[in-house]
Design an enzyme around this catalytic site. Structure first.
Site, PDB file in Angstrom:
ATOM      1  N   LYS A 113      -2.046  -7.602   8.975  1.00  0.00           N
ATOM      2  CA  LYS A 113      -1.316  -6.533   7.837  1.00  0.00           C
ATOM      3  C   LYS A 113      -0.826  -5.391   8.524  1.00  0.00           C
ATOM      4  CE  LYS A 113      -3.900  -4.755   4.070  1.00  0.00           C
ATOM      5  NZ  LYS A 113      -4.826  -4.148   2.911  1.00  0.00           N
TER       6      LYS A 113
ATOM      7  N   ASP B  91     -11.019  -3.740  -5.668  1.00  0.00           N
ATOM      8  CA  ASP B  91      -9.935  -5.392  -6.221  1.00  0.00           C
ATOM      9  C   ASP B  91      -9.888  -6.928  -6.521  1.00  0.00           C
ATOM     10  OD1 ASP B  91      -7.469  -5.519  -6.844  1.00  0.00           O
ATOM     11  OD2 ASP B  91      -6.501  -5.149  -4.941  1.00  0.00           O
TER      12      ASP B  91
END
Length: 142
Positions: A4, A105
């Site tokens: 990431k 989330d």
């Protein structure tokens, strides 16, 4: 491995990396994506290295964008197992971490699947920590 990358030119990217590292540094659970390492160079490059999840994310499966063979079709049993995996991860974050962590989330694209279709919750960039005074700190990483 999965990587990431954080684009440091985007406003708040470094703050987002800090929040995600804070949330992930002291937690371990079989249904959370495992961080292997952090890579960085001074003011140029920042990345988190995660355990690779070969079956991708749940969103891709639900939209049937993944190559599905007969053995991988989502039966009710597999769907229930994924829901239980996610619930166990959230229960761990809410009740077994100090301070407790609120993911903020949870969505199909943040639920990753390993080779055995075991769900792992990932992407803690918007996570918040619950402190003694019931003060939830939510961060915006956009």
């Amino acid at each position: 491995m999965a990587i990431k990358l954080f684009n440091l030119e985007v406003r708040g990217a470094l703050k987002c990396l800090t929040y995600e590292c804070d949330a992930l540094k002291s937690i371990q659970h079989r249904n959370l994506v495992r961080v292997l390492s952090l890579c960085s160079s001074i003011n140029e490059f920042k990345a988190l290295i995660f355990e690779f999840m070969p079956k991708g994310n749940l969103d891709t499966w639900l939209r049937q964008e993944y190559e599905i063979n007969e053995d991988d079709l989502f039966s009710l049993e597999k769907r229930l197992s994924i829901a239980i995996n996610v619930a166990e991860a959230l229960e761990y974050l809410h009740h077994s971490c100090e301070p407790p962590i609120i993911h903020c989330d949870i969505k199909p694209s943040n639920i990753l699947l390993d080779n055995n279709i075991i769900a792992h919750v990932g992407d803690f960039g918007l996570s918040g920590m619950l402190y003694e005074n019931v003060n939830i700190s939510l961060q915006d990483c956009s």
